[in-house]
Design a protein around this motif. Structure first.
Motif, mmCIF file in Angstrom:
data_model
loop_
_atom_site.group_PDB
_atom_site.id
_atom_site.type_symbol
_atom_site.label_atom_id
_atom_site.label_comp_id
_atom_site.label_asym_id
_atom_site.label_seq_id
_atom_site.Cartn_x
_atom_site.Cartn_y
_atom_site.Cartn_z
ATOM 1 N N ALA C 164 0.838 -1.198 0.000
ATOM 2 C CA ALA C 164 0.000 0.000 0.000
ATOM 3 C C ALA C 164 0.870 1.243 0.000
ATOM 4 C CB ALA C 164 -0.933 -0.015 1.202
ATOM 5 N N ILE C 165 1.928 1.202 0.803
ATOM 6 C CA ILE C 165 2.841 2.349 0.835
ATOM 7 C C ILE C 165 3.477 2.547 -0.542
ATOM 8 C CG2 ILE C 165 5.010 3.164 1.797
ATOM 9 C CD1 ILE C 165 4.216 1.829 4.410
ATOM 10 N N LEU C 166 3.815 1.411 -1.156
ATOM 11 C CA LEU C 166 4.442 1.462 -2.468
ATOM 12 C C LEU C 166 3.549 2.172 -3.465
ATOM 13 C CD1 LEU C 166 6.929 0.445 -3.966
ATOM 14 C CD2 LEU C 166 5.651 -1.583 -4.585
ATOM 15 N N GLY C 167 2.246 1.882 -3.388
ATOM 16 C CA GLY C 167 1.309 2.548 -4.279
ATOM 17 C C GLY C 167 1.377 4.056 -4.120
ATOM 18 N N VAL C 168 1.426 4.501 -2.884
ATOM 19 C CA VAL C 168 1.488 5.944 -2.636
ATOM 20 C C VAL C 168 2.807 6.503 -3.123
ATOM 21 C CG1 VAL C 168 1.477 7.681 -0.837
ATOM 22 C CG2 VAL C 168 -0.088 5.763 -0.717
ATOM 23 N N VAL C 169 3.882 5.747 -2.871
ATOM 24 C CA VAL C 169 5.198 6.228 -3.298
ATOM 25 C C VAL C 169 5.221 6.361 -4.818
ATOM 26 C CG1 VAL C 169 7.632 5.609 -3.401
ATOM 27 C CG2 VAL C 169 6.385 5.355 -1.282
ATOM 28 N N MET C 170 4.570 5.439 -5.507
ATOM 29 C CA MET C 170 4.519 5.520 -6.964
ATOM 30 C C MET C 170 3.806 6.770 -7.422
ATOM 31 S SD MET C 170 3.691 1.617 -7.929
ATOM 32 C CE MET C 170 3.192 1.909 -9.605
ATOM 33 N N VAL C 171 2.770 7.140 -6.705
ATOM 34 C CA VAL C 171 2.025 8.334 -7.101
ATOM 35 C C VAL C 171 2.848 9.578 -6.831
ATOM 36 C CG1 VAL C 171 -0.007 9.719 -6.576
ATOM 37 C CG2 VAL C 171 -0.200 7.254 -6.737
ATOM 38 N N LEU C 172 3.445 9.639 -5.644
ATOM 39 C CA LEU C 172 4.122 10.869 -5.258
ATOM 40 C C LEU C 172 5.558 10.930 -5.743
ATOM 41 C CD1 LEU C 172 2.778 11.287 -1.637
ATOM 42 C CD2 LEU C 172 1.984 12.407 -3.708
ATOM 43 N N GLY C 173 6.145 9.788 -5.994
ATOM 44 C CA GLY C 173 7.509 9.761 -6.516
ATOM 45 C C GLY C 173 8.559 10.131 -5.493
ATOM 46 N N THR C 174 8.246 10.011 -4.216
ATOM 47 C CA THR C 174 9.268 10.311 -3.211
ATOM 48 C C THR C 174 9.062 9.409 -1.996
ATOM 49 O OG1 THR C 174 10.133 11.946 -1.704
ATOM 50 C CG2 THR C 174 7.839 12.168 -2.305
ATOM 51 N N THR C 331 -3.262 -8.715 0.031
ATOM 52 C CA THR C 331 -2.107 -8.683 -0.878
ATOM 53 C C THR C 331 -2.533 -8.653 -2.343
ATOM 54 O OG1 THR C 331 -0.935 -9.928 0.809
ATOM 55 C CG2 THR C 331 0.115 -9.755 -1.333
ATOM 56 N N PRO C 332 -3.446 -9.518 -2.813
ATOM 57 C CA PRO C 332 -3.844 -9.406 -4.224
ATOM 58 C C PRO C 332 -4.467 -8.063 -4.562
ATOM 59 C CG PRO C 332 -4.790 -11.373 -3.221
ATOM 60 C CD PRO C 332 -4.058 -10.674 -2.165
ATOM 61 N N PHE C 333 -5.282 -7.566 -3.646
ATOM 62 C CA PHE C 333 -5.897 -6.268 -3.921
ATOM 63 C C PHE C 333 -4.839 -5.178 -4.035
ATOM 64 C CE2 PHE C 333 -9.954 -8.115 -3.173
ATOM 65 C CZ PHE C 333 -10.862 -7.246 -3.735
ATOM 66 N N ALA C 334 -3.868 -5.245 -3.126
ATOM 67 C CA ALA C 334 -2.823 -4.223 -3.148
ATOM 68 C C ALA C 334 -2.027 -4.323 -4.448
ATOM 69 C CB ALA C 334 -1.905 -4.403 -1.943
ATOM 70 N N LEU C 335 -1.708 -5.533 -4.873
ATOM 71 C CA LEU C 335 -0.952 -5.704 -6.113
ATOM 72 C C LEU C 335 -1.753 -5.160 -7.293
ATOM 73 C CD1 LEU C 335 0.578 -9.239 -5.640
ATOM 74 C CD2 LEU C 335 1.816 -7.103 -5.971
ATOM 75 N N PHE C 336 -3.035 -5.474 -7.269
ATOM 76 C CA PHE C 336 -3.892 -4.999 -8.342
ATOM 77 C C PHE C 336 -3.896 -3.473 -8.389
ATOM 78 C CE2 PHE C 336 -8.218 -3.555 -9.396
ATOM 79 C CZ PHE C 336 -8.228 -3.899 -10.731
ATOM 80 N N CYS C 337 -3.997 -2.879 -7.215
ATOM 81 C CA CYS C 337 -4.009 -1.421 -7.157
ATOM 82 C C CYS C 337 -2.707 -0.846 -7.675
ATOM 83 C CB CYS C 337 -4.239 -0.959 -5.723
ATOM 84 S SG CYS C 337 -5.915 -1.154 -5.209
ATOM 85 N N ILE C 338 -1.603 -1.493 -7.308
ATOM 86 C CA ILE C 338 -0.304 -0.971 -7.744
ATOM 87 C C ILE C 338 -0.218 -0.971 -9.269
ATOM 88 C CG2 ILE C 338 2.138 -1.545 -7.823
ATOM 89 C CD1 ILE C 338 1.951 -2.294 -4.942
ATOM 90 N N ILE C 339 -0.658 -2.066 -9.865
ATOM 91 C CA ILE C 339 -0.608 -2.154 -11.327
ATOM 92 C C ILE C 339 -1.469 -1.053 -11.935
ATOM 93 C CG2 ILE C 339 -1.229 -3.595 -13.295
ATOM 94 C CD1 ILE C 339 -0.587 -6.019 -11.433
ATOM 95 N N ALA C 340 -2.674 -0.913 -11.363
ATOM 96 C CA ALA C 340 -3.583 0.100 -11.899
ATOM 97 C C ALA C 340 -2.982 1.483 -11.748
ATOM 98 C CB ALA C 340 -4.921 0.007 -11.168
ATOM 99 N N ILE C 341 -2.375 1.732 -10.591
ATOM 100 C CA ILE C 341 -1.800 3.056 -10.357
ATOM 101 C C ILE C 341 -0.656 3.301 -11.325
ATOM 102 C CG2 ILE C 341 -0.464 4.391 -8.705
ATOM 103 C CD1 ILE C 341 -2.278 3.193 -6.550
ATOM 104 N N GLY C 342 0.118 2.228 -11.572
ATOM 105 C CA GLY C 342 1.204 2.353 -12.532
ATOM 106 C C GLY C 342 0.676 2.816 -13.874
ATOM 107 N N PHE C 343 -0.401 2.193 -14.325
ATOM 108 C CA PHE C 343 -1.000 2.593 -15.602
ATOM 109 C C PHE C 343 -1.427 4.038 -15.566
ATOM 110 C CE2 PHE C 343 -1.520 -1.916 -16.779
ATOM 111 C CZ PHE C 343 -1.075 -1.821 -18.090
ATOM 112 N N ILE C 344 -2.108 4.403 -14.494
ATOM 113 C CA ILE C 344 -2.635 5.763 -14.413
ATOM 114 C C ILE C 344 -1.495 6.772 -14.444
ATOM 115 C CG2 ILE C 344 -3.859 7.385 -12.919
ATOM 116 C CD1 ILE C 344 -5.461 4.921 -11.916
ATOM 117 N N MET C 345 -0.434 6.467 -13.714
ATOM 118 C CA MET C 345 0.662 7.440 -13.636
ATOM 119 C C MET C 345 1.395 7.547 -14.968
ATOM 120 S SD MET C 345 0.058 8.578 -10.816
ATOM 121 C CE MET C 345 1.297 9.855 -10.762
#
Lengths: 211, 158, 347, 385
Positions: C164-174, C331-345
């Motif tokens: 979950a933290i990783l998802g946020v880090v991906m969005v904010l980049g820091t 964990t699967p939900f978080a992974l799914f979110c990360i992938i989706a966030i990656g696409f969005i970003m």
């Protein structure tokens, strides 16, 4: 249901039931409390409440019915039949007292608050009060001595009873001698029974415990 | 099924082993069984089509001064009738066959009767004291039981 | 005067002084939460809780602490004395060290390092070692059970939490927590839970995933601080009191303190990641270093309250269900979110 | 049920040596509901064997009863057997004694006894479900239920002066008639209580975590339940439609309109922990129905008319049984020609129900064992007597 629908259904139900629960607890949180601040505020006791035993010794006639009714033997009574010449006063209901109650102890620590001793009391001198705060630091303080006779009074009473008993035996012996003499003199005259004065209550028949 | 019918069937089946019965003018009609035969009678009572006593509602031990008794209160869940069986054994040889293999519930009841009355249940799988500590002496519900002064150095009567 | 100034300019002295700020905060906060939890629990249950000492029992937490301080410090004979004594401090140190990177306000952060969030995750993992140590050293089967459970639980829940933290880090980049917060400055609409400070399309696309990540992190943070419904390590109806069964007096108090500090820590991380950290919800209105500290603590306390509220509502999970939730749901939900966030970003 | 886990293996494929662990659950353990000791053999988290050790609360009340000076004095002792459901204990004893003495009591006595017994059943189930919630980690429903149980206790206190150990039902009657405001207050209580029941039902019984914790756990099949002579919610949870109030009616239960609740396996299998708990929850609604009917049609009469002055039965024995909150509560009285009972044996439902624990908890997890124990609803005062 396939595994996938079960999976999502479980998630949905967990979330929704958690929300329901949180709604209920929140509603309760803002609703008024139901407890009271005990030592400062006390609940009103109903009339029939059964707490600490109280005994009005002035009314006790020493019948020992309460001691017999008690399932845990927490009432300890010692009685002595008084000479009929002695006046012990009356109870508030007008019944005449005929027995010295030399000891009336209630071990409230043993008491089970069943109230069985209250019902048989003929003079209604035992009752259960609404006092419920009577803890003690010393266990011996929980033995309540309701008897009002001081040791010296008990001693004098004993002496009186003894004197009376001796008199009675002497009288009886005299009467017996007289009767024997009368019998010897004239068999036709029936002997008079031993003087029965103030027949004690029925329940006293089986109280041989006293000295 | 009435108590009389139950008695008749049992009497026909077991003859001598059924000692006596009191079926009228009592709160619960009961049938006295010879102690040695109680297991066979129980098997019959549970498995027979007409009885189906599948529920042992109570098993109590009693001390009759010189004799020890065991009372079985049977009930049938399917046929909704009941009967009381009683056995008696002499105190110096208190051996009663266990019915644990027929009704599992008898396990703890029999352990309790053993514990408090000293009735020995033959073939009981796990006959230990249940309510009293393992090193307690005597069987308190016997009529001639004397309360011990001390138990492991603790004074018993308070 | 000059000497004092010189002393203050010494970096070691300065950091020691700075380190006092969180500990003072933790102590004050723990007292408040102790009182708050009791009161919230009581009112949820239609009771009153503390009413005797001070106004509405406000002095009661002090009395509690005083009582714990006075109590005899018992170490069981068969316990491993060194580990037994060390464990509570280790638990506390793990939590306390993590406070270093929390941006309490726009003007105060213990250590403004670039890998802030990574450091926080790493440091707070030290707690596991302490718990395991306490359970083992107690030489009590229940304690051992509790500590093993807690080790398994915390390690498992670290994964969805970190994802979950990783998802946020991906969005904010820091990974710098101060920067993270600053990037969400400018009012309630810029908080990550509402899509962050991005273009409208991206923002709307981010909102559902951010919400899911928020729930995932909230749940795994609750599991990490061992609170109902995840309080298996100290499930009082199963394991008596779990790893701290044998502890008493000061050591028990330290465990308690660590638990509450940890509670605030994870709530603070939730706030920083999704609710704009110390930023004011009204943009620059009520901003500034002092106000920002106020906002930070208030938001943190709100999540502490949510934790308490949940605790007194829900029953406890079973061990296998706990693992199920972590590995098969979060964990699967978080992974799914990360992938989706990656696409969005990227898009 | 949990599928059996494979033994952990090392990287070379060897099975790791693991040991079973024996832990003592109790006598001082938060979830044994008293002083029960369970010797639990654990393989990791999985229970492989449970050996119950009882007797920590044993006081041999049966021996005490043999030293009483009247049958009346036994009542305070049976009160203390199942101390959260004293009224039904008294009822069992009184039913047995009246059967022995062939005493007929008037309708009013029957009605009041039924009202009291049903209120007591509710009070007892409230504790059972509440403490079961605590076992599951949910503390709050417990206090909601205690809040309402308090009102029942107030009703009892108003009627007989005691809150827990009543000595209210006497052989041949009651110690007091109900006070004038009793009916009013009971109606008030019922209205408020229905709300609480619904609320806790939502908060606890249909909570997903709670369902997951209890469904398919500790399954007690029908035939096993009968063979172990389980009774009450334990038996009905297993799907056996049997209730003494209907199937062996004592006092006047056959006059009222109500249903026997049976476990249906709504969330899992019939006879699991959830079912047993739900039977209790729904039974409270039925009890409310009975109380409502009873107070609406309460007949007049003298409640103490049939109380004998002196009880000296003809020699014989009688077994009276009532449906207590935990199941069949039987009292077996043997009388000789004396004012003292010769032998009194209580068939305690909790004692019998507890004996099945070894069967149903094998293969469950440690946390399930707590759930199973909570669902049996033991009161150690009754188990150990």
């Amino acid at each position: 249901m396939t595994a996938l629908t079960t999976y999502f259904n479980d998630i949905y139900r967990s979330v929704s039931s958690t929300m329901t629960g949180m709604r209920i607890t929140f509603k309760q949180m803002i609703s008024p409390t139901v407890t009271i601040q005990y030592p400062h505020v006390k609940m009103k006791m109903p009339d029939r409440v059964r707490n600490r035993l109280f005994m009005n010794f002035d009314d006790c006639i020493g019948c020992e019915l309460c001691a017999k009714a008690c399932p845990v033997d927490c009432i300890d009574i010692e009685v002595m039949k008084a000479p009929p010449t002695e006046s012990l006063g009356e109870t508030s209901t007008g019944q005449k007292k005929r027995i010295y109650v030399t000891k009336f102890d209630i071990d409230i620590a043993k008491c089970c608050y069943c109230g069985l001793c209250v019902y048989p009391c003929p003079t209604e001198c035992l009752k259960m009060t609404d006092v419920y705060e009577f803890s003690e630091y010393d266990r011996s303080n929980l033995i309540y001595n309701f008897g009002t006779m001081s040791p010296s009074e008990v001693e004098t009473a004993k002496i009186k009873v003894k004197q009376y008993d001796e008199e009675q035996t002497a009288k009886k012996a005299a009467a017996a001698a007289q009767a024997a003499a009368a019998k010897a003199a004239a068999a036709a005259v029936p002997p008079t029974a031993a003087p029965v004065q103030n027949a004690p209550p029925q329940s006293l028949d089986s109280t041989p415990t006293q000295q | 099924m009435t108590a009389q019918e139950i008695y008749d069937i049992l009497k026909a089946q077991f003859g001598e082993a059924v000692l006596e019965a009191k079926l009228e003018n009592v709160a619960d009609p009961f049938i006295k069984i010879a102690a040695g035969a109680i297991k066979e009678v129980s098997v019959f009572a549970k498995n027979d089509e007409r009885f189906q006593f599948d529920y042992l509602s109570c098993l109590s031990g009693v001390d009759f001064k010189g004799k020890l008794g065991v009372t079985y209160h049977l009930y049938s869940m399917t046929l909704r009738h009941k009967i009381v069986l009683k056995v008696e054994v002499p105190t110096d040889a208190p051996n009663v066959p266990s019915v644990e293999s027929i009704w599992k519930t008898a396990n703890w009841h029999e352990r309790e009767a053993f514990d408090l009355l000293g009735i020995n249940f033959l073939e009981h799988p796990d006959q230990r004291r249940i309510l009293l500590p393992d090193d307690w002496e005597g069987h308190p519900l016997r009529k001639d039981y004397q309360t011990p002064e001390f138990y492991n150095g603790m004074k018993v009567p308070y | 005067m000059n000497e004092l100034k010189l002393l203050l300019e010494n970096p070691i002295v300065m950091s020691v002084l700075l380190a006092f700020v969180p500990i003072v905060f933790i102590l004050v906060y723990a007292l408040v939460t102790l009182y708050g939890e009791m009161k919230v629990a009581a009112h949820i249950q239609n009771r009153l809780a503390y009413m005797e000492n001070g106004w509405h029992g406000t002095l009661q937490p002090f009395a509690d602490i005083l009582k714990l301080l006075q109590k005899e410090d018992i170490i069981p004979t068969a316990a491993d004395k060194f580990l037994f004594s060390l464990a509570p401090y280790l638990v506390f140190v793990g939590t306390y060290a993590s406070f270093a990177v929390l941006p309490f306000s726009s003007g105060f952060i213990g250590s403004n390092i670039d890998l802030g969030i990574l450091y926080l995750v790493a440091a707070s993992s030290l707690v596991v070692v302490g718990l395991l140590m306490s359970g083992w050293a107690s030489n009590n089967k229940w304690s051992l059970f509790g500590s093993l459970r807690s080790a398994a639980q915390i390690v498992s829940y670290e994964i969805p939490g970190v994802l979950a933290i990783l998802g946020v880090v991906m969005v904010l980049g820091t990974m710098n927590m101060q920067t993270m917060t600053q990037m969400q400055d400018g009012g309630i609409q810029n908080w990550l839970i509402f899509g962050g400070n991005f273009a409208l399309g991206q923002k709307l696309a981010l909102i559902p995933f951010m919400f899911i990540l928020f729930v995932i992190y909230l749940l795994s943070s609750m599991a990490e601080v061992n609170r109902t419904p995840f309080d298996l390590p100290e499930a009082e109806s199963e394991l008596v009191q779990g790893y701290n069964t044998e502890y008493s007096g000061m050591k028990f108090a330290i465990f308690y303190l660590a638990e509450y500090a940890n509670l605030f820590l994870v709530s603070a991380v939730v706030v920083i990641l999704f609710f704009g950290g110390w930023t004011s919800p009204f943009g620059s209105f009520m901003g500034g270093p002092v106000w920002s500290a106020f906002w930070f603590i208030m938001k943190g306390m709100f999540f502490v309250f949510v934790n308490i509220w949940l605790r007194w509502t829900l029953p406890r999970l079973r061990v296998d269900q706990l693992m199920y939730v972590s590995w098969k749901v979060l964990t699967p939900f978080a992974l799914f979110c990360i992938i989706a966030i990656g696409f969005i970003m990227v898009v | 049920m949990i599928e059996t886990l494979e033994k952990p293996k090392t990287s070379t494929g060897k099975t790791l040596r693991t040991e079973e662990m024996i832990v003592n659950m109790g006598p001082q353990h938060p979830s044994t509901h008293g002083v029960l000791r369970l010797e639990v053999v654990l393989d990791g988290e999985i229970v492989t064997d449970v050996i119950p050790h009882l007797g920590y609360l044993h006081r041999c009340f049966e021996k005490h009863c043999e030293h009483m000076t009247s049958y009346q004095q036994v009542i305070p002792y049976v009160d203390r057997m199942d101390y959260v459901a004293s009224m039904t204990n008294e009822m069992a004893y009184v039913v047995a004694a009246e059967k022995l003495l062939k005493i007929e009591v008037c309708d009013r006595v029957h009605y009041i006894r039924i009202i009291m017994a049903e209120l007591q059943r509710i009070a007892s189930h409230l504790i059972a479900i509440g403490t079961f919630g605590i076992d599951m980690g949910a503390f709050t429903p417990f206090l909601y239920y205690f809040r309402d149980r308090e009102k029942i206790l107030e009703l009892f206190e108003m009627t007989c002066g005691a809150r827990l150990l009543y000595n209210y039902m006497w052989i041949g009657g009651l110690s007091h008639d109900i006070p004038p405001q009793f009916v009013e207050k009971t109606k008030e209580f019922i209205v408020g209580f229905k709300k609480t029941l619904q609320e806790v039902n939502d908060l606890l019984n249909y909570n997903e975590i709670f369902i997951k914790r209890t469904a398919n756990v500790g399954i007690l099949p029908k035939d096993l339940a009968i063979n172990y002579a389980c009774s009450g919610p334990m038996l009905r949870g297993s799907g056996v439609n049997w209730d003494l109030r209907r199937d062996d009616p004592y006092t006047m239960y056959d006059k009222f309109e109500w249903d026997v609740i049976v476990g249906k396996g709504e969330m899992g299998t019939v006879g699991d922990v959830w079912d047993r708990n739900m039977v209790r929850q729904l039974e409270m609604w039925e009890s409310l129905r009975i109380i409502e009917q009873a107070i609406a049609t309460l007949p007049e009469g003298d409640v103490s008319k049939a109380i004998p002055k002196r009880i000296r039965p003809v020699p014989g024995d009688a077994y009276g049984r009532v449906e207590g909150p935990r199941g069949e509560l039987g009292v077996y009285i043997i009388a000789e020609d004396s004012v003292t009972p010769y032998r009194i044996k209580a068939r305690a439902p909790a004692f019998v129900n507890l004996s099945v624990i070894t069967e149903i908890s094998k293969g469950a997890m440690l946390a399930d064992l707590v759930a199973i124990m909570g669902s049996i609803d033991i009161v150690l005062g009754e188990v150990d007597r």
